[in-house]
Design an enzyme around this catalytic site. Structure first.
Site, PDB file in Angstrom:
ATOM      1  CE  LYS A   1      -1.019  -0.620   4.914  1.00 36.23           C
ATOM      2  NZ  LYS A   1       0.223  -1.438   5.085  1.00 36.23           N
ATOM      3  CB  SER A   2       3.958   2.333   1.744  1.00 32.75           C
ATOM      4  OG  SER A   2       3.408   2.286   3.049  1.00 32.75           O
TER       5      SER A   2
ATOM      6  CB  THR B   1       2.394   8.362  11.650  1.00 38.59           C
ATOM      7  OG1 THR B   1       2.219   7.099  11.007  1.00 38.59           O
ATOM      8  CG2 THR B   1       1.644   9.437  10.887  1.00 38.59           C
TER       9      THR B   1
ATOM     10  CG  HIS C   1      12.647   3.666   4.682  1.00 39.98           C
ATOM     11  ND1 HIS C   1      11.761   2.956   5.459  1.00 39.98           N
ATOM     12  CD2 HIS C   1      13.301   2.746   3.929  1.00 39.98           C
ATOM     13  CE1 HIS C   1      11.881   1.673   5.192  1.00 39.98           C
ATOM     14  NE2 HIS C   1      12.807   1.515   4.275  1.00 39.98           N
ATOM     15  NE  ARG C   2      15.601  11.943   7.712  1.00 46.41           N
ATOM     16  CZ  ARG C   2      15.884  11.563   8.960  1.00 46.41           C
ATOM     17  NH1 ARG C   2      14.931  11.496   9.875  1.00 46.41           N
ATOM     18  NH2 ARG C   2      17.101  11.226   9.296  1.00 46.41           N
TER      19      ARG C   2
ATOM     20  NE  ARG D   1      17.391  15.025   2.901  1.00 47.40           N
ATOM     21  CZ  ARG D   1      18.049  14.407   3.888  1.00 47.40           C
ATOM     22  NH1 ARG D   1      19.217  13.801   3.640  1.00 47.40           N
ATOM     23  NH2 ARG D   1      17.584  14.380   5.119  1.00 47.40           N
TER      24      ARG D   1
END
Lengths: 174, 174, 174
Positions: A15-16, A37, A52-53, A57
């Site tokens: 889903k993501s 979240t 992941h961030r 980016r």
């Protein structure tokens, strides 16, 4: 159709990934914003979140962490920014465990999502298709998660259920 | 559309019955092969497995047991034989409990399925739509099962989700 | 299409609300009958059941409680009354815990539903999409619930799966 899309699915259902694709389809002057979240409870989680961030980016996303203050954050984003919320179920868990005033939090979140002018795609888990959980908190969580999904699905312009990475459109069109 | 069909569904959803029907629809010179991944842990299970195998023999199937060695078995089958794998979730469980090199096993299985010239129908459980399991092995299993389903759904020519014996086609056509 | 509709879904999926809407769509000379299968184990439950019954009375429903004797009750209703059964899963639970002769009870219930001349809408939970439960009674319940859903879905003229309040039609038309 309004600009709010709800993506439902189970654990590891893809889903993501679908939500990211949908948000990246929007071409806007402002980069897409990723509202995460998840809370980092240990070092492994801290590293995973950071990795992941960094990946996002590289792909042009702005990532913001919003385990609790999702609503205020949404209200403060640049007007034209497409937004991905990943995910509502963790946000709900954080507020349940934090003993927030849940009805008030949910009213405010719904209002903040619907107030956005640019597209919002929110990911949420479907958790009610197994047997009744033994423990009372899990049952309450399951009920609250189901009610939140119903309520947001009712307001969304588009709702997609994902299984094994494949979409079933419940409302609107892909 | 390639000849690989993935059938997803919950416990007692009718997914095996649908898979059998689909395989029996193929008329080939070689009889259909049934690759069973269940392991017999007790006498009741031994009897149940034997009874089902006898029923299938009556219906023209060749049944082979493959709780672990599914990949090698697939590679050695007669070229034209339609194959039913029932089910991938038990095969995954057996490898998780057996502490196999899971990524290698999954790569090899995927390659063996896609290398078949005759149709392959594989049954797999959707296990990610309840609440998060308490125990760590169950969570890991749930994650691995979801990833395996996504990956094979991506490669399949046809994917069907079954609920209460009724098909929802997620990819391809019935 | 016969007059029997089966509504499947998870906890808090909106299946009862959809079922009520479908029954109220039927305009008949006899008021709709609501057959409730929940048992009141404590005061909170007694009050909740009474409150819901009063609400339905205001909306023109006749509510009858049938935690065990659903089959006999169905047979005795006015011929033209549209019926909502909410829900089959609780009825099954009550019979499992009561150590009834389950195959006989299910045969009789199916026959009583199909014998109705006026529409019947029955709600049932899908409980098989989580991981395998630890406890043996839960596993047996899950198997029986899945079998009951398959069997009734096979006989129904219409089957709808509900997620987040949104219908997916599996059989027939809405």
């Amino acid at each position: 159709m309004n600009g709010f899309t709800l993506i439902l699915g189970g654990a590891r259902s893809g889903k993501s990934a679908l939500a990211e694709t949908l948000v990246l389809n929007y071409v806007e002057a402002v980069p897409p914003h990723y509202l995460a979240t998840a809370e980092a409870f240990d070092n492994e989680m801290v590293e995973r979140i950071a990795r992941h961030r960094d990946q996002r980016r590289g792909a042009g996303w702005v990532t913001l962490e919003a385990p609790h203050d999702l609503t205020a954050l949404l209200a403060g984003l640049p007007t034209g920014a497409p937004v991905l919320i990943d995910c509502l179920t963790l946000w709900l868990t954080n507020h349940l465990l934090g003993e927030s005033d849940l009805p008030r939090e949910i009213d405010a979140l719904e209002a903040a999502i619907l107030a956005r002018r640019a597209p919002v795609v929110a990911v949420s888990n479907e958790v009610g298709l197994g047997i009744v959980p033994d423990n009372a908190l899990a049952r309450r969580f399951r009920d609250e998660a189901g009610r939140l999904n119903q309520r947001l699905a009712n307001r969304a312009g588009r709702v997609v259920f994902v299984a094994a990475g494949l979409p079933m459109v419940l409302k609107g069109t892909l």
